[in-house]
Design a protein around this motif. Structure first.
Motif, PDB file in Angstrom:
ATOM      1  N   LEU A   1       0.857  -1.192   0.000  1.00 30.21           N
ATOM      2  CA  LEU A   1       0.000   0.000   0.000  1.00 30.21           C
ATOM      3  C   LEU A   1       0.889   1.236   0.000  1.00 30.21           C
ATOM      4  N   ILE A   2       0.752   2.044  -1.042  1.00 33.32           N
ATOM      5  CA  ILE A   2       1.521   3.293  -1.114  1.00 33.32           C
ATOM      6  C   ILE A   2       0.578   4.445  -0.769  1.00 33.32           C
ATOM      7  N   ILE A   3       0.833   5.064   0.363  1.00 37.82           N
ATOM      8  CA  ILE A   3       0.011   6.189   0.806  1.00 37.82           C
ATOM      9  C   ILE A   3       0.711   7.445   0.318  1.00 37.82           C
ATOM     10  N   TYR A   4       0.108   8.038  -0.699  1.00 43.05           N
ATOM     11  CA  TYR A   4       0.777   9.090  -1.470  1.00 43.05           C
ATOM     12  C   TYR A   4       0.183  10.453  -1.113  1.00 43.05           C
ATOM     13  N   ALA A   5       1.054  11.390  -0.720  1.00 39.41           N
ATOM     14  CA  ALA A   5       0.589  12.729  -0.353  1.00 39.41           C
ATOM     15  C   ALA A   5       1.407  13.781  -1.092  1.00 39.41           C
ATOM     16  N   HIS A   6       0.783  14.416  -2.069  1.00 45.63           N
ATOM     17  CA  HIS A   6       1.430  15.527  -2.791  1.00 45.63           C
ATOM     18  C   HIS A   6       0.369  16.592  -3.044  1.00 45.63           C
ATOM     19  N   PRO A   7       0.472  17.758  -2.380  1.00 44.52           N
ATOM     20  CA  PRO A   7      -0.600  18.757  -2.478  1.00 44.52           C
ATOM     21  C   PRO A   7      -0.651  19.502  -3.806  1.00 44.52           C
ATOM     22  N   ILE A   8       0.453  19.521  -4.561  1.00 46.23           N
ATOM     23  CA  ILE A   8       0.435  20.223  -5.862  1.00 46.23           C
ATOM     24  C   ILE A   8       0.978  19.278  -6.944  1.00 46.23           C
ATOM     25  N   GLU A   9       0.226  18.189  -7.094  1.00 37.63           N
ATOM     26  CA  GLU A   9       0.712  17.130  -7.979  1.00 37.63           C
ATOM     27  C   GLU A   9       0.853  17.601  -9.423  1.00 37.63           C
ATOM     28  N   HIS A  10       0.003  18.531  -9.842  1.00 36.46           N
ATOM     29  CA  HIS A  10       0.086  18.989 -11.240  1.00 36.46           C
ATOM     30  C   HIS A  10       1.420  19.682 -11.523  1.00 36.46           C
ATOM     31  N   LYS A  11       2.118  20.106 -10.465  1.00 37.86           N
ATOM     32  CA  LYS A  11       3.420  20.752 -10.677  1.00 37.86           C
ATOM     33  C   LYS A  11       4.576  19.791 -10.430  1.00 37.86           C
ATOM     34  N   SER A  12       4.258  18.552 -10.074  1.00 37.64           N
ATOM     35  CA  SER A  12       5.298  17.588  -9.710  1.00 37.64           C
ATOM     36  C   SER A  12       6.139  17.190 -10.927  1.00 37.64           C
ATOM     37  N   ARG A  13       7.448  17.178 -10.737  1.00 34.72           N
ATOM     38  CA  ARG A  13       8.345  16.669 -11.788  1.00 34.72           C
ATOM     39  C   ARG A  13       8.642  15.207 -11.541  1.00 34.72           C
ATOM     40  N   ILE A  14       8.857  14.862 -10.261  1.00 31.74           N
ATOM     41  CA  ILE A  14       9.390  13.527 -10.003  1.00 31.74           C
ATOM     42  C   ILE A  14       8.388  12.575  -9.360  1.00 31.74           C
ATOM     43  N   ASN A  15       7.678  13.024  -8.334  1.00 32.72           N
ATOM     44  CA  ASN A  15       6.782  12.071  -7.644  1.00 32.72           C
ATOM     45  C   ASN A  15       5.719  11.500  -8.571  1.00 32.72           C
ATOM     46  N   ARG A  16       5.207  12.353  -9.436  1.00 29.98           N
ATOM     47  CA  ARG A  16       4.183  11.881 -10.371  1.00 29.98           C
ATOM     48  C   ARG A  16       4.707  10.715 -11.200  1.00 29.98           C
ATOM     49  N   GLN A  17       5.977  10.823 -11.604  1.00 30.50           N
ATOM     50  CA  GLN A  17       6.564   9.758 -12.433  1.00 30.50           C
ATOM     51  C   GLN A  17       6.857   8.503 -11.610  1.00 30.50           C
ATOM     52  N   LEU A  18       7.302   8.705 -10.374  1.00 29.16           N
ATOM     53  CA  LEU A  18       7.555   7.534  -9.508  1.00 29.16           C
ATOM     54  C   LEU A  18       6.256   6.756  -9.295  1.00 29.16           C
ATOM     55  N   ILE A  19       5.193   7.499  -9.008  1.00 30.48           N
ATOM     56  CA  ILE A  19       3.902   6.848  -8.733  1.00 30.48           C
ATOM     57  C   ILE A  19       3.353   6.186  -9.999  1.00 30.48           C
ATOM     58  N   ALA A  20       3.469   6.880 -11.123  1.00 29.12           N
ATOM     59  CA  ALA A  20       2.938   6.319 -12.379  1.00 29.12           C
ATOM     60  C   ALA A  20       3.593   4.975 -12.700  1.00 29.12           C
ATOM     61  N   ALA A  21       4.857   4.828 -12.305  1.00 23.61           N
ATOM     62  CA  ALA A  21       5.589   3.596 -12.641  1.00 23.61           C
ATOM     63  C   ALA A  21       5.086   2.385 -11.871  1.00 23.61           C
TER      64      ALA A  21
END
Ligand SMILES: Cc1cc2nc3c(=O)[nH]c(=O)nc-3n(C[C@H](O)[C@H](O)[C@H](O)COP(=O)(O)O)c2cc1C
Length: 202
Positions: free
Chosen positions: A5-25
């Motif tokens: 279970l990955i509990i993911y917290a990013h308040p400005i995901e639309h501006k994310s460079r890296i976390n968005r890609q880590l999670i997408a993978a």
């Protein structure tokens, strides 16, 4: 096979460079559930029972977030405050998380060299993550070394791709129960080596 279970917290995901890609993978990997807190609870009203159910049905819990003010974004703190209730997560009757595995997966703005005694941030990253480590221990979980991507603003697209591959391999190894428990209890682990440096099992 373990359920992750990955509990993911990013308040400005639309501006994310890296976390968005880590999670997408990893979000479509079998046996892996990504719970995106800011997507589910933009108003901060956390469904405590639903979150506890998620915990009960998974073996490995990953707190995944950008490193904010030497800690986590606010909604993840709210999740800790509300979901890890006495009698559920800790206390005499609170054994729901006992024996599960827990880890942080974080990205920092600061370079690794800044997280040293001589660096701007003075302390290793492991020290700043102590509240997570100790909370996991209070809940009788086994806390693993964190996955850390340092200096995220300085990374090229190729660097990010490499980190994404490491994260994918780490989550897959956790899912497949292919991690070295001895290493986690070794002195090296105590020195705070990170999963993304030397100890990926590939
Ligand atoms: C509110 C805020 C607080 C931050 N605090 C820290 C910090 O304490 N230490 C640090 O190294 N980076 C800090 N950063 C930088 C973030 O960790 C960095 O922007 C993030 O990891 C980048 O990931 P992303 O591209 O997925 O957004 C902070 C950024 C923001 C917006």
């Amino acid at each position: 096979m373990k359920n992750v279970l990955i509990i993911y917290a990013h308040p400005i995901e639309h501006k994310s460079r890296i976390n968005r890609q880590l999670i997408a993978a990893v979000e479509r990997m079998d046996g892996v559930t990504v719970s995106n807190l800011y997507e589910k609870y933009p108003d901060f009203f956390i469904d405590i029972k639903a979150e506890q159910e998620l915990l009960l049905t998974h073996d490995v819990i990953v707190w995944h977030h950008p490193f904010y003010w030497y800690s986590a974004p606010a909604l993840l703190k709210e999740w800790f405050d509300l979901v890890l209730e006495h009698g559920f997560a800790y206390g005499r009757e609170g054994k729901a998380l006992k024996g599960k595995w827990a880890m942080n997966s974080i990205t920092t703005g600061g370079r690794e060299s800044t997280y040293q005694a001589e660096g701007m941030n003075q302390y290793p990253i492991k020290n700043f993550l102590l509240p997570f480590e100790q909370s996991a221990k209070l809940c009788q979980m086994n806390y693993l070394s964190p996955f850390v991507v340092f200096g995220s603003h300085l990374l090229s697209e190729i660097n990010i791709e490499q980190e994404v591959k490491k994260y994918w391999a780490l989550i897959k190894n956790l899912r497949d129960n292919r991690f070295d428990v001895n290493f986690l209890q070794s002195e090296q682990h105590e020195n705070g080596l990170c999963w993304n440096q030397n100890n990926l099992i590939t």
